[in-house]
Each structure stands twice: as structure tokens, then as C-alpha cells.
Motif scaffolding. Structure first.
Motif, short mmCIF file in Angstrom:
data_model
loop_
_atom_site.label_atom_id
_atom_site.label_comp_id
_atom_site.label_asym_id
_atom_site.label_seq_id
_atom_site.Cartn_x
_atom_site.Cartn_y
_atom_site.Cartn_z
N GLY A 106 -57.40 -3.68 -13.50
CA GLY A 106 -56.84 -3.10 -14.72
C GLY A 106 -57.89 -2.35 -15.51
O GLY A 106 -57.65 -1.24 -16.02
N LEU A 107 -59.07 -2.91 -15.60
CA LEU A 107 -60.16 -2.26 -16.36
C LEU A 107 -60.59 -0.96 -15.67
O LEU A 107 -60.89 0.03 -16.34
N ILE A 108 -60.60 -0.98 -14.35
CA ILE A 108 -60.99 0.25 -13.62
C ILE A 108 -59.98 1.37 -13.95
O ILE A 108 -60.36 2.49 -14.30
N PHE A 109 -58.70 1.05 -13.87
CA PHE A 109 -57.69 2.06 -14.20
C PHE A 109 -57.80 2.53 -15.65
O PHE A 109 -57.66 3.71 -15.95
N SER A 110 -58.04 1.57 -16.52
CA SER A 110 -58.13 1.91 -17.94
C SER A 110 -59.29 2.86 -18.20
O SER A 110 -59.15 3.83 -18.95
#
Ligand code: MLT
Length: 304
Positions: A106-110
Motif C-alpha cells: 500500500g505504501l509503495i502505491f501511495s
């Protein structure tokens, strides 16, 4: 037998202890002084990360036989002090791995799409699409430092998204990544070539500040960094400089040198996506870690 449950450990732990005939006292939050007063009357304690079992607390635990950590990291427990007092320490090495790995994805996408920035922008009344031209993760290189359970889960999910995964782990040899999507590299090559870098090592004397000024300088311009392992592994001052100089395009930090990080200058930067150490904080993971550790405590008392 009497066990103290702190830090809002999932109540499944209490149920398991009770059905094994063990008395379980639930005190979700305790000040250090309260804990020092109370701890001598317990045979076991079950904590998450908020309770700090430092030497001065452990020295008061004259009847304690076992400490259960509902989670992986043992850095809130003074292991030397526990050893000196003959207290066993158990944890849940895998109960929250999937939760952490999903948080990292999720953090990578964000970071790639600046979802956090776009969210704040629209909520504040903005609609400037040109500010939010993102980057795709497919065909980008993800550097994974540390190839334990979480590092590997992140690697396979990232490979499923079409990312190229470069891994570094001093304890893993070629045979250890056979059949996976990970290509092993030296740490220097990983730093030089990765578009995204995610950290999955514990905090030890050997890993403290392992990402500092020199390492950040080695990285690709525009790299994005994710840390959901432990604060202190990245030198936060060096990261601040690397972001403000434009070298690092974004950082997603779930863990901090000091938690909560109220004084951190990093919080002032738009390029920093901050979460409050919630990588392992899913319903599923909290049940898993509580059950794992409660079962270990029950077994411990059965075996003695
Ligand atoms: C862990 O060490 O298990 C994770 O960082 C989550 C937590 O601290 O509970």
C-alpha cells in the motif's frame, strides 16, 4: 498461575489462558510506575509494543517466568535483563507478516501516485490534476533489504505487480532464492539500481543507521524509500537532507526513531508519507499474534 495482559492484546489470548486454567488480568495501558508496582505478582506478562520492559521493570519481576511479545520485534524488552532473571521470552515470528507486507505494498502505491497528497489536496478544496502525475510500479525495480518472512512476502506481491525484485540479505545465498522472483545483489548494487527500496531487517547494533548519508548518496536520483521495519535503521537527519535536496523523491515511514515522532522534521515534508506503526495492525494479525503467544505461555506452564 497469573498472567498480566497489557497493550490491548486481542482478547482471544485471555480466552486461551483462561480455558487452560490460568488467571488473566487485563490492563490495557499502564504507566511504568504502575507496572513496576504490579509486576511482582505475576508469573507471566503478555505485551505488544507500547509497554517497555526495560531492566528497571524486569528487576522488579521477581516471580515472572515468561514474557510473551504479541508481535515480532523484541526491542521493547531488555533481553539481557530477562536472561539474568531467568525469564523466558517468546514472540510470534509470523503472525503479522502478511499484514506488514500488505501495508508495504500500500505504501509503495501511495508513494508512486502520491495518493496521500492527492487525498489532502481534494479534502482541502483543491482539484489540480497536474500536481498529481504519478509513476507506475510495473517494470520498476524494487530493492528489498532483508529477505525474511516479510521481505519475501513483499517480494512475491511486488513481482505479481510486474516489478523487478532485487534482494539483499547477508544471511541468504543463491539457493535460498531459487524458485522466487528475487535476484540477489550486493547492498551497493541494490542501492544504485532500485527505484523503490523497502527495509525488512530488525533493529540491531549492526543495522542501526545502516541507511545513512553515504548510502542515500549512492541511490538513484528520485528513489522512493519505505520503512515498515524499525525506526533507527534509516538515519532520519540524513533522510531529511536527501529529501530536501531532491535526491529522494518520497519516503513512506511506518516506524520512527522516536515513537510517536512528534518532534521529527520529516513530518513537515510533503514527500513523507507517515503512518503510526500500524504495519502489523490488522484484525487478522492481532488475533494471530495473540493466539500464538498465549498458546506458547500455556505450553510453557504445562511443560514446567
Ligand atoms: C512487530 O514487531 O511485530 C511489528 O512491528 C508490529 C508491532 O510492533 O506490534
Amino acid at each position: 498461575m497469573k498472567v498480566l495482559l497489557t497493550d490491548s492484546v486481542d482478547m482471544k489470548a485471555r480466552d486461551i489462558l483462561k480455558s487452560a486454567g490460568i488467571e488473566a488480568d487485563v490492563r490495557p495501558t499502564m504507566l511504568e510506575e504502575e507496572l513496576k508496582e504490579a509486576i511482582a505478582s505475576y508469573d507471566a506478562i503478555l505485551v505488544r509494543s507500547a509497554t517497555k520492559l526495560n531492566a528497571s521493570v524486569i528487576e522488579r519481576a521477581e516471580n515472572l517466568r515468561i514474557i510473551g511479545r504479541a508481535g515480532v520485534g523484541l526491542d521493547n524488552i531488555d533481553l539481557d535483563a530477562a536472561k539474568k532473571m531467568g525469564i523466558e521470552v517468546v514472540n510470534s515470528p509470523s503472525g503479522n507478516s502478511n499484514a506488514v507486507a500488505e501495508h508495504v505494498i500500500g505504501l509503495i502505491f501511495s508513494l508512486a501516485r502520491n495518493i496521500h497528497g492527492a487525498h489532502s489536496h481534494v479534502k482541502a478544496g483543491g482539484w489540480e490534476k497536474k500536481l498529481f502525475k504519478g509513476t507506475e510500479v510495473r517494470e520498476k525495480k524494487l530493492g528489498v533489504i532483508g529477505l525474511g518472512r516479510i521481505g519475501r512476502l513483499v517480494s512475491s506481491a511486488a513481482a505479481g505487480l510486474g516489478m523487478e525484485v532485487i534482494g539483499y540479505d547477508p544471511y541468504v545465498k543463491e539457493e535460498g532464492v531459487k524458485g522466487t522472483a528475487i535476484s540477489l545483489e550486493s547492498i551497493e548494487n541494490l542501492m544504485r539500481n532500485s527505484d523503490f527500496i523497502t527495509i525488512h531487517v530488525p533493529l540491531t547494533d549492526g543495522t542501526r543507521s545502516m541507511i545513512g548519508k553515504k548510502e542515500l548518496a549512492m541511490m538513484k536520483d528520485g528513489v522512493m524509500i519505505i520503512n515498515a521495519a524499525r525506526g533507527g535503521i534509516i538515519d532520519e537527519d540524513a533522510l531529511y537532507d536527501a529529501i530536501t535536496s531532491g535526491k529522494v523523491a518520497g519516503a513512506a515511514l511506518d516506524v520512527w526513531k522516536d515513537e510517536p515522532p512528534h518532534e521529527s522534521m520529516l513530518l513537515k515534508l510533503d514527500e513523507v508519507l507517515a503512518t503510526p506503526h500500524v504495519g502489523g495492525n490488522t484484525h487478522e494479525a492481532q488475533v494471530n499474534v495473540a493466539v500464538d503467544v498465549a498458546e506458547k505461555i500455556v505450553k510453557f506452564f504445562k511443560d514446567i
